[in-house]
Design a protein around this motif. Structure first.
Motif, PDB file in Angstrom:
ATOM      1  N   PRO A 332     -93.251   8.816  81.048  1.00 32.46           N
ATOM      2  CA  PRO A 332     -93.572  10.164  81.540  1.00 32.46           C
ATOM      3  C   PRO A 332     -92.520  10.686  82.512  1.00 32.46           C
ATOM      4  N   ILE A 333     -92.481  12.009  82.637  1.00 30.51           N
ATOM      5  CA  ILE A 333     -91.568  12.666  83.571  1.00 30.51           C
ATOM      6  C   ILE A 333     -92.356  13.029  84.824  1.00 30.51           C
ATOM      7  N   PHE A 334     -91.995  12.453  85.931  1.00 33.51           N
ATOM      8  CA  PHE A 334     -92.689  12.759  87.181  1.00 33.51           C
ATOM      9  C   PHE A 334     -91.870  12.247  88.366  1.00 33.51           C
ATOM     10  N   LYS A 335     -92.350  12.551  89.552  1.00 32.13           N
ATOM     11  CA  LYS A 335     -91.686  12.132  90.783  1.00 32.13           C
ATOM     12  C   LYS A 335     -92.603  11.193  91.554  1.00 32.13           C
ATOM     13  N   GLY A 336     -92.040  10.114  92.086  1.00 34.71           N
ATOM     14  CA  GLY A 336     -92.816   9.169  92.865  1.00 34.71           C
ATOM     15  C   GLY A 336     -92.060   8.729  94.103  1.00 34.71           C
ATOM     16  N   ARG A 337     -92.658   7.792  94.831  1.00 37.03           N
ATOM     17  CA  ARG A 337     -92.028   7.261  96.041  1.00 37.03           C
ATOM     18  C   ARG A 337     -92.038   5.743  95.956  1.00 37.03           C
ATOM     19  N   LEU A 338     -90.858   5.163  95.844  1.00 38.38           N
ATOM     20  CA  LEU A 338     -90.733   3.710  95.803  1.00 38.38           C
ATOM     21  C   LEU A 338     -91.114   3.165  97.174  1.00 38.38           C
ATOM     22  N   SER A 339     -92.233   2.431  97.220  1.00 42.74           N
ATOM     23  CA  SER A 339     -92.751   1.990  98.520  1.00 42.74           C
ATOM     24  C   SER A 339     -92.692   0.481  98.711  1.00 42.74           C
ATOM     25  N   TYR A 340     -92.696  -0.287  97.613  1.00 44.60           N
ATOM     26  CA  TYR A 340     -92.582  -1.735  97.796  1.00 44.60           C
ATOM     27  C   TYR A 340     -91.985  -2.385  96.555  1.00 44.60           C
ATOM     28  N   VAL A 341     -91.466  -3.589  96.765  1.00 41.22           N
ATOM     29  CA  VAL A 341     -90.842  -4.391  95.716  1.00 41.22           C
ATOM     30  C   VAL A 341     -91.607  -5.709  95.624  1.00 41.22           C
ATOM     31  N   VAL A 342     -91.868  -6.160  94.418  1.00 40.47           N
ATOM     32  CA  VAL A 342     -92.535  -7.448  94.217  1.00 40.47           C
ATOM     33  C   VAL A 342     -91.538  -8.422  93.587  1.00 40.47           C
ATOM     34  N   ILE A 343     -91.282  -9.510  94.278  1.00 42.38           N
ATOM     35  CA  ILE A 343     -90.401 -10.556  93.771  1.00 42.38           C
ATOM     36  C   ILE A 343     -91.272 -11.663  93.169  1.00 42.38           C
ATOM     37  N   ASN A 344     -90.893 -12.153  92.012  1.00 42.53           N
ATOM     38  CA  ASN A 344     -91.696 -13.124  91.252  1.00 42.53           C
ATOM     39  C   ASN A 344     -93.090 -12.559  90.941  1.00 42.53           C
ATOM     40  N   PRO A 345     -93.136 -11.439  90.249  1.00 44.10           N
ATOM     41  CA  PRO A 345     -94.437 -10.811  89.987  1.00 44.10           C
ATOM     42  C   PRO A 345     -95.234 -11.542  88.905  1.00 44.10           C
ATOM     43  N   THR A 346     -96.536 -11.347  88.943  1.00 44.91           N
ATOM     44  CA  THR A 346     -97.371 -11.696  87.803  1.00 44.91           C
ATOM     45  C   THR A 346     -97.489 -10.456  86.922  1.00 44.91           C
ATOM     46  N   TRP A 347     -97.950 -10.658  85.689  1.00 40.35           N
ATOM     47  CA  TRP A 347     -98.112  -9.533  84.761  1.00 40.35           C
ATOM     48  C   TRP A 347     -99.518  -9.569  84.178  1.00 40.35           C
ATOM     49  N   THR A 348    -100.306  -8.551  84.510  1.00 39.10           N
ATOM     50  CA  THR A 348    -101.632  -8.409  83.912  1.00 39.10           C
ATOM     51  C   THR A 348    -101.487  -7.579  82.649  1.00 39.10           C
ATOM     52  N   VAL A 349    -101.802  -8.160  81.526  1.00 38.17           N
ATOM     53  CA  VAL A 349    -101.549  -7.538  80.229  1.00 38.17           C
ATOM     54  C   VAL A 349    -102.447  -6.315  80.039  1.00 38.17           C
ATOM     55  N   PRO A 350    -101.864  -5.166  79.710  1.00 37.16           N
ATOM     56  CA  PRO A 350    -102.676  -3.963  79.460  1.00 37.16           C
ATOM     57  C   PRO A 350    -103.604  -4.163  78.262  1.00 37.16           C
ATOM     58  N   ARG A 351    -104.718  -3.433  78.258  1.00 37.61           N
ATOM     59  CA  ARG A 351    -105.688  -3.539  77.176  1.00 37.61           C
ATOM     60  C   ARG A 351    -105.063  -3.197  75.815  1.00 37.61           C
ATOM     61  N   SER A 352    -104.054  -2.332  75.831  1.00 39.20           N
ATOM     62  CA  SER A 352    -103.432  -1.940  74.562  1.00 39.20           C
ATOM     63  C   SER A 352    -102.710  -3.097  73.887  1.00 39.20           C
ATOM     64  N   ILE A 353    -102.416  -4.157  74.644  1.00 39.35           N
ATOM     65  CA  ILE A 353    -101.678  -5.299  74.104  1.00 39.35           C
ATOM     66  C   ILE A 353    -102.589  -6.520  73.925  1.00 39.35           C
ATOM     67  N   THR A 354    -103.767  -6.479  74.538  1.00 42.43           N
ATOM     68  CA  THR A 354    -104.656  -7.638  74.555  1.00 42.43           C
ATOM     69  C   THR A 354    -105.004  -8.136  73.152  1.00 42.43           C
ATOM     70  N   LYS A 355    -105.264  -7.199  72.224  1.00 41.84           N
ATOM     71  CA  LYS A 355    -105.665  -7.601  70.872  1.00 41.84           C
ATOM     72  C   LYS A 355    -104.623  -8.516  70.231  1.00 41.84           C
ATOM     73  N   GLY A 356    -103.377  -8.148  70.389  1.00 41.26           N
ATOM     74  CA  GLY A 356    -102.313  -8.945  69.796  1.00 41.26           C
ATOM     75  C   GLY A 356    -102.243 -10.345  70.379  1.00 41.26           C
ATOM     76  N   LEU A 357    -102.503 -10.473  71.696  1.00 38.12           N
ATOM     77  CA  LEU A 357    -102.468 -11.793  72.320  1.00 38.12           C
ATOM     78  C   LEU A 357    -103.626 -12.661  71.849  1.00 38.12           C
ATOM     79  N   VAL A 358    -104.794 -12.042  71.658  1.00 41.69           N
ATOM     80  CA  VAL A 358    -105.935 -12.799  71.136  1.00 41.69           C
ATOM     81  C   VAL A 358    -105.569 -13.404  69.783  1.00 41.69           C
ATOM     82  N   ASP A 359    -104.929 -12.614  68.931  1.00 43.75           N
ATOM     83  CA  ASP A 359    -104.513 -13.110  67.611  1.00 43.75           C
ATOM     84  C   ASP A 359    -103.526 -14.266  67.744  1.00 43.75           C
TER      85      ASP A 359
END
Length: 525
Positions: A332-359
């Protein structure tokens, strides 16, 4: 950066010397505007009635354009709108010239005031409202205050400094000036005698090969400014100077820079100058939308160009390639404010991808362990994956969330840059490094993957406590998830520029989301 009010600019337009319009005659055309009727002068609609009325109120309802000589100079300024990628006819140009010849002073005065106010407004915030094109647009449109605009108009007209006033309203970033220079360049090419189209005897020409089209290709590249060698029509060999020119054409037009003249490069060689002009015009407009929102320091992602740029003190500090969203998962096209950085992040899989992981888990019981995934419930409580009967799991109603732990193979890589927004979009590292070698880099689900994320982290954290590159590297090595809050948030602009005026020249990018035609249609209405 300058922050000039449109009204202030417009107020520089008023000079009372033209014994032109009597107050009584002006009232004939201003009264309908004041009572809310459809404001027209002849067949021309008054575009900025609020600004017009406020200007005359500030001038005691006297004529603004009484000095005919200066009015003529102002008309010449309106003609120069073409240099900004705008249409002078949007500013009543034909009607004004006819009224001037007819000596209809009152109609001329009102229409001229509207023309200048409208032009000034378009310069400072664009002609087209971007929200009519992009639902995600959240940039603040520059506020044009009638009182300030009226004061500025009258000031500049009386001082005869309208040209300077209008100039101050134009975007000041170098990118805009380079686009304007490119517009002049391609319009000049349109006036030259047309060259023949290049066509290949074979499907492809490679360096050192010969082809009857080589002389035409040389001339086309010379006209575009890429070829500076000898124009010898007897030479049919694809030689080194021509190869260098072809590679320049490819580099500046987002085609693989391999020197091979194939279908895509041939299309570029034969592309009409009007297409280039149209590309520049829409991107001049996009620049006007944001220029007055820019601070001295900001991060800008050019989605169409697959690039990210870090600006410091108004100058380019750093840049990198990026991967953006596919056409069906557009960034998307929008403006935001970079407020923090995460080093060594975890990734919570979006619901749109969950089906594929179940398979994938059903197909490979060791998949979660191999890819460093674990399961949590809606409250983030851990779930034992071994306790689940995967054969009976409904992929459409899976109740848990997949989370990938920190590692070099994490889908977010080892660092992510957060500017909280409702689209859940952010910048991040990626283990899929090979995608950065592609010319067209629309592969993500919407987020922006950065080729050199640790360099970016070093830059954005430079003024935050003691976060040196060494400390970033030590934190990466620890494998511990660490959140670092910036002492001073940084503006992040996700933009869509299909032409970019970079320091080395104009770069033309593919309209990967097909957004140019709709904007061009509105600009040329």
């Amino acid at each position: 950066m300058r922050f000039v009010s449109v009204l202030a600019l417009c107020s520089a337009l008023c000079i009372p010397t033209f014994a032109f319009a009597a107050t009584s005659n002006l009232a004939q055309y201003l009264d309908p505007i004041m009572i809310g009727e459809q404001p027209t002068i002849g067949s021309d609609t008054i575009i900025t009635p609020d600004l017009v009325i406020t200007a005359y109120q500030a001038n005691n309802f006297d004529a603004i354009w009484q000095d005919q000589d200066y009015a003529l100079q102002a008309i010449e300024l309106l003609k120069q709108a073409e240099l900004e990628g705008l249409n002078p006819q949007d500013y009543h140009l034909q009607a004004l010239q006819e009224l001037l010849q007819q000596g209809d002073s009152a109609q001329f005065d009102v229409l001229m005031t509207d023309a200048v106010m409208t032009y000034a407004t378009h310069l400072i915030r664009g002609k087209v409202n971007p929200k009519s094109l992009t639902k995600t647009w959240n940039y603040d449109q520059h506020d044009v205050t009638p009182d300030q605009a009226a004061a500025a108009l009258l000031k500049h007209v009386k001082a005869q400094t309208l040209a300077e006033g209008l100039e101050n309203l134009k975007p000041q970033i170098p990118h805009y000036k380079r686009l304007k220079d490119g517009l002049v360049f391609y319009k000049k090419l349109q006036t030259l005698e047309p060259l023949p189209q290049a066509s290949l005897a074979k499907g492809v020409i490679r360096p050192t090969e010969t082809d009857p089209s080589i002389p035409v290709i040389r001339r086309r590249l010379e006209r575009l400014g890429y070829y500076t060698g000898e124009l010898n029509d007897e030479n049919l060999t694809y030689d080194k100077p021509l190869q260098e020119a072809v590679e320049k054409l490819q580099y500046f037009n987002q085609v693989k820079t391999d020197g091979v003249i194939g279908k895509d490069t041939l299309k570029l060689l034969n592309q009409s100058y009007q297409e280039k002009i149209n590309d520049i015009i829409v991107n001049l407009e996009r620049t006007r939308w944001v220029d007055n929102n820019l601070t001295e320091d900001f991060l800008i992602v050019n989605i169409a160009g697959f690039k990210v740029f870090l600006m410091k003190n108004g100058k380019l500090k750093w840049e990198s390639n990026v991967v953006v969203g596919r056409n069906y998962t557009k960034t998307p096209i929008f403006k935001g404010r970079l407020s923090y950085v995460v080093i060594n992040p975890t990734w919570t899989v979006p619901r749109s991808i969950t089906k594929g992981l179940v398979d994938k888990v059903k197909a490979n019981p060791n998949y979660l362990e191999e890819k460093n995934f674990y399961l949590v419930d809606a409250k983030r409580n851990p779930i034992d994956a071994q306790s689940i009967d995967w054969d009976s799991v409904n992929r459409n109603k899976f109740p848990y969330w997949f989370v990938q732990g920190p590692s070099e193979n994490n889908s977010l890589g080892q660092v992510k840059f957060m500017f909280p927004n409702k689209y859940s979009v952010y910048l991040h590292d990626t283990p899929a490094k090979t995608l950065f070698a592609e010319d067209q880099r629309a592969f993500s689900h919407g987020c922006v993957r950065v080729e050199n994320p640790f360099d970016l982290a070093e830059h954005v954290l430079a003024n935050t406590n003691s976060w040196s590159r060494n400390k970033i590297d030590e934190t990466l090595a620890s494998k511990e998830t660490t959140r670092v809050t910036l002492d001073k948030p940084l503006d992040v602009l996700l933009m869509y520029w299909t032409v970019a005026g970079n320091e080395d020249g104009l770069h033309f990018y593919s309209d990967v989301y097909n957004r140019d035609p709709a904007l061009l249609a509105k600009l040329t209405q």
